[in-house]
Each structure stands twice: as C-alpha cells, then as structure tokens.
Design an enzyme around this catalytic site. Structure first.
Site, PDB file in Angstrom:
ATOM      1  N   SER A 134      90.960  50.749 -10.319  1.00  0.00           N
ATOM      2  CA  SER A 134      91.567  51.276  -9.106  1.00  0.00           C
ATOM      3  C   SER A 134      91.378  52.787  -8.928  1.00  0.00           C
ATOM      4  CB  SER A 134      93.061  50.961  -9.115  1.00  0.00           C
ATOM      5  OG  SER A 134      93.705  51.632 -10.191  1.00  0.00           O
ATOM      6  N   LYS A 166      94.730  61.521  -9.179  1.00  0.00           N
ATOM      7  CA  LYS A 166      94.900  60.218  -8.510  1.00  0.00           C
ATOM      8  C   LYS A 166      96.209  60.208  -7.727  1.00  0.00           C
ATOM      9  CE  LYS A 166      94.747  55.232  -9.655  1.00  0.00           C
ATOM     10  NZ  LYS A 166      94.613  54.253 -10.746  1.00  0.00           N
ATOM     11  N   SER A 205      91.385  50.509 -15.127  1.00  0.00           N
ATOM     12  CA  SER A 205      91.178  51.332 -13.924  1.00  0.00           C
ATOM     13  C   SER A 205      90.648  52.734 -14.149  1.00  0.00           C
ATOM     14  CB  SER A 205      92.467  51.422 -13.128  1.00  0.00           C
ATOM     15  OG  SER A 205      92.625  50.252 -12.388  1.00  0.00           O
TER      16      SER A 205
HETATM   17  N1  GLN Z   1      91.817  45.826 -11.893  1.00  0.00           N
HETATM   18  C1  GLN Z   1      93.015  45.561 -12.635  1.00  0.00           C
HETATM   19  C2  GLN Z   1      94.100  45.118 -11.680  1.00  0.00           C
HETATM   20  O1  GLN Z   1      93.812  44.934 -10.563  1.00  0.00           O
HETATM   21  C3  GLN Z   1      93.418  46.780 -13.384  1.00  0.00           C
HETATM   22  C4  GLN Z   1      94.054  47.795 -12.528  1.00  0.00           C
HETATM   23  C5  GLN Z   1      94.455  49.039 -13.258  1.00  0.00           C
HETATM   24  O2  GLN Z   1      94.051  49.272 -14.392  1.00  0.00           O
HETATM   25  N2  GLN Z   1      95.301  49.798 -12.615  1.00  0.00           N
HETATM   26  O3  GLN Z   1      95.221  44.931 -12.023  1.00  0.00           O
END
Ligand code: GLN
EC number: 6.3.5.7
Length: 486
Positions: free
Chosen positions: A149, A74, A173
């Site tokens: 994400s 990532k 995410s």
């Molecule tokens: N979707 C969640 C957010 O927008 C979690 C994101 C993540 O785990 N990085 O914060």
C-alpha cells in the site's frame, strides 16, 4: 548520491537545504501530475524550515544527521497541522492535533518533510489503486502499478521527488512496492519502531519503516526512528546498534538460507526466480554459505493473514462513526442512520470488505473456527522461522512472485491482489525484520526485488548483507526514465 554525500555538499556550502527543497518541489511540479505520488505537498513550510537550517549552518551550529534532507511521509502517519487522510474519504479533512513519534524523530534529526504520500485506502491493498484520491503510477512504466500500500512513498523515491520516505508494512506494504519501484525498503522487527501516530490497520502486524535509493540511507533513517517510545507500549527497550558501522563489515562465513518453498511456488515468474537465484550466487562469491531451508507453513501465510488482519481492522476502524472526527453524512435523522451512512459513504469497497470479513471472523459463532485457529497457525509459522534460524543467519527469498503488474489488472480480483503478498506476509506474522532491495530487471525492464529476512532485532545483519550485495551488484545505477508519454 547518498545522505553521506549530501551531508558533505551541504557542509561545504556546495548546495543549500533551500536549493535541495526547491529542486524537489520543481521536480514534483513537473512529474507528479502524472505519477500522483503526493496527496499533500508541504512546499511553503518545507522552504521555511530549509532556510532556517541554512541560517543555523552559516552561524556555525552543529547540525543533526539528516539536517536539510527532504523526505516524504506516508499519509497514514499523523503530522501536526498537516492533513492526514489515509487516502480515505472518511479522513479527507482530518488535520491531526499531534505529531507521530517517527515524524517527530525525523524532524528532530533535521530532515525536511516535503509532503504526504498516496497509498491504498487505510493501507489495504497491493497496488495503490484503492486510494480515494486516484491511483499512483509506476515511474518505470506508467501503465504499471507501483505496488502497495505504500506505493506513493516508493514511487516518489524512485522518481527522485524526495531523497527517502517512510511507509508502513502490515503484510508487505513497504517491501512489495520497493520491489515494484526498484528502491530499497525495510520493515523492522515488531517493537523496534514506534507506532504512536500511525493510523492503525492491524495493530499486531503494523510497523513503520524507511524507503531510499540505497541501503545506507535506509540504515540512516532506521537509526533515527528506532527505539523505545513511552507512547507505544509494544516498543522494546533495547539499545539501537549503530547501523552505519555495521554496514561495511565483511559477510564472509555467514550462512544464508534459501527458502525452498518460495522458489517452488507456481505463480513465481521465471524472470524473478532466475534473478533472485543469481543474486544468491553473487552472495556466494562474497563468501557466504548458501543453504536450502524449508519453511512448509509459509504457504499458509495468506490464509492466516486474511483472518487476523481484517479482524484487527474491523475493531480499529470502529472509531470512524461520524461523531468523533472525519466525514459525517449530515441529512440523517437518527444516530444509527447517521453512523451507517457516514461509514457507507466514507469507506471504499476494499475497506468495507475487510470490515465484513473481520466482523464475521470475530463473531461469537465463528471466533474459534477462524480467528483462534489463525492465531494457532501464526504460532506454527513463527516456529518454522525459529527452526530455520537455528541453522542460518538470515533467509533469502523473492520479495514478490512477479514484477509490477498492469494498472487495473487485479483490481476486480481480490484473490489475485492478495497473492502478491504471498512471500512478504510470513515475516509480519512472525514479527521479524525484512528488507527488499533491487537485484535485477525482467525482460520488459521492470525492477525485481530480493528479500532478506532476519531473526528478531537483527536489522543490522540484514543491512550488512544488503549493503554488500548492493555494492557488488550495482543495480542501483539504473534509474527510471521519467519522460512519460501517456
Ligand atoms: N497488501 C496487504 C493488504 O492488503 C498488505 C498491506 C500492508 O502491508 N499494509 O492487507
């Protein structure tokens, strides 16, 4: 094919590391114009490393566990000399001078970093649509999002552009995109895996973890990246068990808790509910005892998370000031104007929204009412889990209330977007390990994810149950058809 199969083929000479890399690169060339899972492809260097590994093998050297296996990373993990953007314009040209601990460990284990994957900007989002470099599409249906994400890391594994990848999970995410893309993804216990070199979003919640097409490969990656790191004082000095040994142990007699309130949620799709409940029944046939458990504070997870995570983000993102590194707006006359303009132009709107919410929640007049209160609720959520683990070994719930939603469907509705992490966020708030693995498909053929949550440092138990389920359910045998037509 698992890493164990690949190792066998590499050892016997049936295939070379160079061929594995070449095969993945040509697949990326063929499919990634459409999917946009990679922000950087590290083809040239990957081939050189592969050749080196092949040479070492032919001279009879003993090679480490992941030698020759192409993996993706990532783009919020620092890779020395290789652009690391966090999918943000503000880090658009950032080339880290150092390597993150997890990627260093993967390199030392012989794996080959084939590229850096697309993500929501600064890991804020649930659809990989907030990337400054265009969205990633879901290989099962390119009109759907891959989740987020870590959407690029999940989709690249699903489309077989790499054999496994790393993502990060702050509120879901890893697990939510794993669920949307029909792959396995795991968030370890907070402190199991080093965050050194992970670009910080919300430091008390962030954890790095693996994606792969099956549980045993996830176990192998976790094995390599786990452990105490002198560069991250939140890592815990505790022996890392041999996960592959645990995988095949019988799960007979284990107690698994079905979290009641997750199944009662009104946003839960009926296909998801049915599929996850039948996964629980399948586990029963493997000899586990299913017990209903209630975690009432689970429902407060989203509200709590959306105070704590933006608060930490607002502090972490203060470093992007146009001075030290990253994007700078050049035409301004004063320092304040330069910093303001650099941030205004460098950050996307979701990131700005989080900074504003966080700054507000931490401001002198509101810190007690919001931030402190959220920390208290966080403790209550942890207590619900502690009570549950008095009665059961692990907990079971859907990963996400729905399967992959349509591209653009939630992008203008932050509330709807935030709710897709309803069922993953509690494990982050409590620092617990959790895994998502495919358990079936909805009526339109999109994958459904089953989530298992464990007590601290019980990754082994999660992998054990997940592996036994995977072998019995055989969902992994279905693959996305990659003959995309737009
Ligand atoms: N979707 C969640 C957010 O927008 C979690 C994101 C993540 O785990 N990085 O914060």
């Amino acid at each position: 094919m698992t890493f164990a199969d690949l190792r066998q083929k590499l050892k016997s000479g049936e295939v070379s590391a160079k061929e594995l890399v070449q095969e993945k690169i040509s697949r990326i060339n063929e499919l990634d114009q459409t999917l946009n899972t990679f922000l950087t492809v590290n083809g040239h260097q990957a081939l050189k490393i592969a050749e080196d590994i092949d040479n070492q093998r032919s001279s009879g050297n003993d090679l480490p566990s992941l030698a020759g296996i192409p993996l993706a990373i990532k783009d919020n993990l620092c890779t020395k000399g290789i652009k690391t953007t966090c999918a943000s314009k503000i880090l658009g040209n950032f080339v880290p001078p150092y390597e993150s601990t997890v990627t260093k460990k993967l390199l030392n284990a012989g794996s080959i970093m084939i590229g850096k994957t697309n993500m929501d900007e600064f890991a804020m989002g649930s659809s990989t649509e907030t990337s400054a470099f265009g969205p990633t599409l879901n290989p099962w249906n390119i009109r759907k999002v891959p989740g987020g994400s870590s959407g690029g890391s999940a989709a690249s594994v699903a489309a077989e552009l790499c054999y496994g990848s790393l993502g990060s999970d702050t509120g879901g995410s890893i697990r939510q995109p794993a669920s949307f893309c029909g792959v396995v993804g795991m968030k370890p216990t907070y402190g199991r895996v080093s965050r050194w070199g992970l670009i910080a979003f919300a430091s008390s919640l962030d954890q790095v973890g693996p994606f792969a097409n099956n549980v045993s490969d996830v176990a192998e990656i976790l094995q390599v990246i786990s452990g105490k790191d002198e560069f991250d004082s939140t890592t815990v000095d505790r022996p890392v068990p041999n996960y592959l040994d645990i995988l095949t142990k019988s799960i007979k007699g284990m107690k698994i808790g079905l979290i009641d309130n997750c199944f009662e949620h009104k946003g839960l799709s009926s296909d998801v509910k049915e599929s996850v409940l039948s996964a629980a029944s399948l586990l029963e046939t493997l000899g586990v005892e299913i017990i209903n458990i209630s975690c009432p504070r689970f429902n407060d997870g989203i509200a709590t998370y959306y105070v704590i995570a933006p608060s930490e983000a607002s502090a972490n993102l203060a470093r992007y000031d146009g001075v030290k590194y990253g994007f700078r707006s050049e035409d301004e006359q004063t320092l304040i104007e330069m910093t303001s303009k650099s941030r205004a132009l460098g950050f996307g709107s979701e990131v700005k929204r989080r900074i504003l919410i966080g700054t507000y929640a931490l401001s002198a007049g509101y810190v007690d009412a919001y931030y402190k209160k959220a920390q208290q609720v966080r403790t209550l959520i942890r207590k619900d889990f502690d009570d549950a683990f008095e009665k059961v070994d692990i907990l079971l719930a859907p990963t996400s209330p729905t399967t992959a939603f349509g591209s653009g469907e939630n992008i203008d509705n932050p509330m709807a977007m935030y709710l897709s992490d309803l069922l993953t966020i509690p494990a982050n708030l409590a620092g617990l390990p959790a895994i998502s693995l495919p358990c079936g498909f909805d009526k339109s053929g999109l994958p459904i994810g089953l989530q298992l949550i464990g007590n601290v440092f019980e990754e082994g138990k999660l992998l054990q149950v997940a592996n036994q389920f995977e072998r019995a359910a055989e969902v992994y045998k279905s693959r996305p058809k990659t003959d995309f037509t737009l």
